[in-house]
Design an enzyme around this catalytic site. Structure first.
Site, PDB file in Angstrom:
ATOM      1  N   GLU A 167      40.728  44.446  31.439  1.00  0.00           N
ATOM      2  CA  GLU A 167      41.630  43.360  31.056  1.00  0.00           C
ATOM      3  C   GLU A 167      40.867  42.048  30.976  1.00  0.00           C
ATOM      4  O   GLU A 167      39.809  41.901  31.607  1.00  0.00           O
ATOM      5  CB  GLU A 167      42.770  43.244  32.071  1.00  0.00           C
ATOM      6  N   ARG A 218      46.081  31.181  45.839  1.00  0.00           N
ATOM      7  CA  ARG A 218      45.140  32.071  46.519  1.00  0.00           C
ATOM      8  C   ARG A 218      44.547  31.413  47.747  1.00  0.00           C
ATOM      9  O   ARG A 218      44.365  32.042  48.781  1.00  0.00           O
ATOM     10  CB  ARG A 218      44.010  32.474  45.561  1.00  0.00           C
ATOM     11  N   LYS A 276      39.717  38.286  31.784  1.00  0.00           N
ATOM     12  CA  LYS A 276      39.694  37.472  33.002  1.00  0.00           C
ATOM     13  C   LYS A 276      40.126  36.058  32.627  1.00  0.00           C
ATOM     14  O   LYS A 276      39.338  35.268  32.123  1.00  0.00           O
ATOM     15  CB  LYS A 276      38.305  37.460  33.633  1.00  0.00           C
ATOM     16  N   CYS A 279      17.183  16.190  55.207  1.00  0.00           N
ATOM     17  CA  CYS A 279      16.929  14.923  55.886  1.00  0.00           C
ATOM     18  C   CYS A 279      16.870  15.191  57.376  1.00  0.00           C
ATOM     19  O   CYS A 279      17.766  15.825  57.941  1.00  0.00           O
ATOM     20  CB  CYS A 279      18.035  13.923  55.560  1.00  0.00           C
ATOM     21  N   LEU A 286      36.337  38.886  43.455  1.00  0.00           N
ATOM     22  CA  LEU A 286      35.660  40.012  42.821  1.00  0.00           C
ATOM     23  C   LEU A 286      34.165  39.764  42.768  1.00  0.00           C
ATOM     24  O   LEU A 286      33.712  38.626  42.638  1.00  0.00           O
ATOM     25  CB  LEU A 286      36.183  40.215  41.390  1.00  0.00           C
ATOM     26  N   ASP A 309      68.390  25.617  23.451  1.00  0.00           N
ATOM     27  CA  ASP A 309      68.720  24.332  24.078  1.00  0.00           C
ATOM     28  C   ASP A 309      70.234  24.158  24.219  1.00  0.00           C
ATOM     29  O   ASP A 309      70.721  23.607  25.228  1.00  0.00           O
ATOM     30  CB  ASP A 309      68.139  23.181  23.263  1.00  0.00           C
ATOM     31  N   LYS A 358      31.196  38.766  33.511  1.00  0.00           N
ATOM     32  CA  LYS A 358      31.308  37.392  33.023  1.00  0.00           C
ATOM     33  C   LYS A 358      30.624  37.218  31.670  1.00  0.00           C
ATOM     34  O   LYS A 358      29.577  37.823  31.399  1.00  0.00           O
ATOM     35  CB  LYS A 358      30.691  36.430  34.044  1.00  0.00           C
ATOM     36  N   GLU A 389      47.906  35.247  37.182  1.00  0.00           N
ATOM     37  CA  GLU A 389      47.213  34.003  36.851  1.00  0.00           C
ATOM     38  C   GLU A 389      48.162  33.071  36.104  1.00  0.00           C
ATOM     39  O   GLU A 389      48.771  33.459  35.101  1.00  0.00           O
ATOM     40  CB  GLU A 389      45.991  34.309  35.968  1.00  0.00           C
ATOM     41  N   CYS A 427      14.370  10.054  53.046  1.00  0.00           N
ATOM     42  CA  CYS A 427      15.783  10.130  52.686  1.00  0.00           C
ATOM     43  C   CYS A 427      16.202   8.844  51.977  1.00  0.00           C
ATOM     44  O   CYS A 427      15.930   7.746  52.481  1.00  0.00           O
ATOM     45  CB  CYS A 427      16.626  10.343  53.940  1.00  0.00           C
TER      46      CYS A 427
END
EC number: 6.5.1.2
Length: 833
Positions: free
Chosen positions: A115, A138, A117, A428, A85, A39, A316, A175, A410
């Protein structure tokens, strides 16, 4: 006496020490400077830069504190798409992924870079000659948003690269995320100050990076990990992904210490188990792991499928789950009429978020799960993002529950809810007469990626639709400033009496009397504040509002005038935006862009039979049929006519793509009709014998069999043609094919373009056409339109307010074209606006 150091030298030394401290802290994870010392150095640097503004630099650490707010983010087109991906959720899918690569590359045990995610926001960082020049989200993969100012505030992102040997242009993908501890500390601080807390680290990162005011972003504890590269020019990188990551780390980028090179499916699955076991103890949120083929030559050999690489996959983790109670099941009507059942839940925390609603997807899913009101259910955030009901805890079901049934009407307009044969989705049938669909259709139509009507928000869209002033999207172009003022006063008034008091100030006596009569007509007692129906605003809006002559001197009108101006501006658009704005089911931006590129003309597209749409790459049967169904509806065609008659202009109409000459044939039409047993091979065989559907019927079964077509195929074909609707479709498709082919330029005119092999760059604002339209026309003449200037650039088109690209082009001796020269050139080659 010691002489004072030269300010420039001291500033340079301070910048180097501070950036070195940032590098050791964020990249090496080896902090060697106390916070107080850091600082102190920063304060000294800030003071010196204030005293010597001529020594200011964009890559100074002081520039990370943020700048004044922008009104909106600029668009950035990625030089190389930021692809998504494919996902794997089981060991079998991972094994199959490895098998495909092994067979294609003839390698038994390929090496992979594995790696974590990260659960954050994907971004792209552009460096030129080692200096950070632009950062983008992105977005849709092809186009993102310029968030450079916000990214400069992230200390983990280098503003200037370390070391040497970097390419002239280096685009780094990675990321932005919010570490867990920093997230908790930030929320604790906000609670103590009575401020707004963040829902979870992922939302915190995404929301922080999309702040229009970079000073807000600077206060958020964001970090960054690099995971790959995009555009690279005039420089070389290593030939394996893992070596590229090591090089990026040497140049100053943080790279996850959990990256490993593993071999074959066993190595991948073992890595998955290790990371999964360590997941809860990590400093950041992850929702899986990513496997990438390490060898770059192998990556090029594997290539891509649709919008994803064949050489990489995301494995995942199982979504986080919690149990809760279903309090109700309701139907939501989307802009395309899809009736989606939604479970209203007793609030429950799932993956750091309070969940009160969860999708049930469709009626078939409800039937499979047998979800009932009162049930205890397992709620899962699919992909850690979208809440869904995953299962019912049957042994906790209370007595007296009843199986759920899809309503027959509906809930919004009362029209019948129907389901097409073979489809999972109920819809509908009210189409554009259903307010729910109209509102969603309007929201989509005016959105930024569609017609881009700036300033027309969701709440005011609801007011417009409820008022009855707009029954279709074309009615936008009939609105006046007076109507907008009138609607705003009604929609914001607390009571009809307050509205009338306000209106009296701005209306002539005769107009006021007319308005008062309308208010009384809906049952409001003007003698007092009683007997006011809760629906008075909607009732008055639907009552057929008179057009009043507002006193412009007494009422603020600028917002309404700006909105009308935005509506007027939106009249000039491109074909791909117009097609996307129509809200055709399954037609997103990329499909609209492809339709525009391949067919080029709205009048052609809107009258094509659906099978011909399948000639466009990546458009399959479902999308083609959706297009055909949309354009078959008289109401939709009328809506298009209304838009064109009310001044919407499509400025980039062009002839169909020459690629259709090879893509379209009688055999292709046969193949695309989805005739039972008529495979591509059989279609070619049939087309070799006859040249039309009429000739097929005339030839008869015996002649076709003698030509070598198997009897079962002939029988299926003739049976299909026996249905009048199929014959009509077949004849229309063949006639449309001939129409398209007739509109193509002569073959000898397609051999070369005047700009074949040349690279062109466009900068600044063009008056006569948009940059996208100019890009399409230049590409039609053979040019490659790039996003940055280099020695290989043939010429630069410079519009108004051209910036650094013009300066760079001049320094490199690149030829400069003004807009007048561009328009003359396009006109000379049949591409005039």
């Amino acid at each position: 006496m010691t002489a004072s150091p030269d300010p420039a030298q001291r500033i340079d030394a301070l910048r180097r020490r501070i950036e070195d401290a940032n590098y050791r802290y964020h990249v090496l994870d080896e902090p060697q400077m106390a916070d107080a010392d850091y600082d102190k150095l920063m304060r000294e640097l800030e003071a010196l830069e204030r005293a010597h503004p001529e020594l200011a630099s964009a890559d100074s650490p002081t520039q990370r504190v943020g700048h004044l707010a922008a009104s909106r983010f600029a668009e950035v087109r990625h030089a190389l798409p930021m692809l998504s991906l494919g996902n794997a959720f089981s060991e079998e899918e991972v094994t199959e992924f490895v098998r495909r690569i092994s067979e294609r590359l003839e390698v038994k045990q390929p090496l992979f870079s594995a790696e974590p995610k990260l659960d954050g926001l994907a971004i792209s960082l552009r460096y030129e000659n080692g200096e950070f020049v632009q950062g983008a989200t992105r977005g849709d993969g092809a186009t993102g948003e310029d968030v450079s100012a916000n990214l400069r505030t992230v200390k983990a992102i280098p503003l200037r690269l370390r070391g040497e040997g970097w390419p002239q242009v280096l685009e780094v993908r990675g990321e932005v995320y919010m570490p867990r501890a920093a997230f908790e500390a930030y929320n604790a601080q906000m609670r103590a100050q009575g401020g707004k807390v963040l829902a979870n680290p992922r939302n915190g990162a995404a929301g922080s990076l999309r702040q229009l005011d970079a000073r807000i972003t600077a206060q958020r504890p964001l970090s960054f990990f690099a995971y790959g590269v995009g555009e690279v020019s005039e420089g070389a990188l290593p030939q394996t992904h893992s070596a590229i990551l090591a090089q990026l780390r040497a140049w100053g980028f943080p790279v996850s210490a959990l990256v490993e090179v593993v071999q074959g499916s066993d190595g991948l699955l073992a890595y998955y188990q290790r990371i999964g076991a360590a997941r809860d103890g990590l400093a950041f949120d992850i929702d899986g792991v990513v496997y990438k083929l390490d060898d770059l030559a192998g990556q090029r050999e594997m290539g891509f499928v649709s919008r994803a690489p064949r050489w990489a996959i995301a494995h995942k983790f199982p979504a986080q789950e919690q149990s809760t109670t279903v309090e109700a099941i309701e139907i939501q009507i989307g802009r395309t009429g899809a009736a989606t059942p939604v479970a209203r839940l007793k609030p429950v925390h799932v993956a750091g978020v309070i969940v009160t609603n969860a999708t049930l997807h469709n009626a078939d899913q409800i039937a499979r799960l047998d979800v009932r009101v009162g049930d205890t259910v397992i709620v899962r955030r699919a992909g850690d993002v979208i809440p869904e009901v995953a299962a019912v805890v049957a042994d906790q079901r209370p007595p007296g529950t009843q199986a759920w049934q899809m309503p027959t009407q509906c809930p919004v307009c009362g029209s019948q809810i129907v389901r097409e044969e073979g489809q999972a989705v109920w819809r509908c049938s009210g189409e554009l007469t259903c307010p729910a669909q109209r509102k969603e259709a309007f929201r989509h139509f005016v959105s930024r990626r569609a017609m881009d009507v700036d300033g027309l928000g969701e709440k005011f869209i609801e007011v417009l639709v409820d008022s009855g002033l707009v029954k279709g999207v074309a009615d936008l172009y009939l609105l006046s400033v007076d109507q907008l003022l009138q609607l705003r006063l009604i929609s914001t008034a607390e009571s009809p009496h307050a509205f009338l008091r306000e209106a009296r100030e701005h209306l002539a006596s005769g107009a006021y009397a007319q308005l008062e009569t309308s208010v009384v007509g809906i049952g409001v007692d003007l003698a007092g504040e009683r007997d006011v129906p809760q629906t008075w605003q909607a009732d008055l809006l639907r009552a057929g509002l008179p057009r009043f002559d507002w006193n412009r001197k007494k009422i603020a009108t600028k917002w309404a005038e700006n909105l009308i101006e935005a509506i007027e501006t939106s009249r000039d658009t491109t074909l791909e935006r117009f097609l996307f704005a129509l809200g055709i089911e399954h037609v997103g931006e990329s499909t609209a862009k492809a339709l525009s590129a391949w067919f080029g003309d709205l009048e052609l597209i809107r009258h094509l039979p659906w099978p011909l749409f399948k000639r466009v790459p990546d458009i399959g049967g479902e999308v083609a049929r959706s297009l055909g169904h949309f354009f078959d509806q008289a109401g939709n065609q009328q809506a298009i006519d209304d838009l064109l008659q009310r001044g919407v202009r499509i400025g980039d109409t062009h002839p169909p793509s020459p690629k259709l000459r090879e893509a379209l044939s009688f055999a292709s039409v046969l193949e695309d009709m989805d005739i039972p047993k008529v495979t591509p091979v059989r279609a070619q065989q049939l087309a070799a014998s006859v040249d039309s559907f009429a000739a097929l019927r005339t030839a008869g079964a015996d002649a076709l069999q003698q030509a070598g077509v198997p009897a079962p195929v002939v029988a299926a074909l003739l049976q299909w043609l026996d249905r009048p609707e199929n014959t009509a479709l077949a004849n229309a498709a063949q006639q449309a094919m001939e129409t398209v082919l007739a509109r193509l330029p002569q073959a000898d005119a397609l051999q070369t373009g005047p700009l074949d092999g040349q690279t062109v760059v466009i900068t600044g604002t063009l008056a006569a056409l948009t940059r996208d339209a100019a890009k399409q026309r230049l590409e039609a003449l053979g040019a490659k339109v790039a996003g940055s200037v280099s020695k290989k650039t043939a010429f630069l088109v410079a519009g108004e307010e051209a910036g650094s690209k013009l300066d760079k082009a001049q320094s490199l001796g690149v030829e400069i074209w003004g807009e007048a020269r561009l328009l003359a050139f396009l006109g000379d080659h049949g591409q005039q606006p």
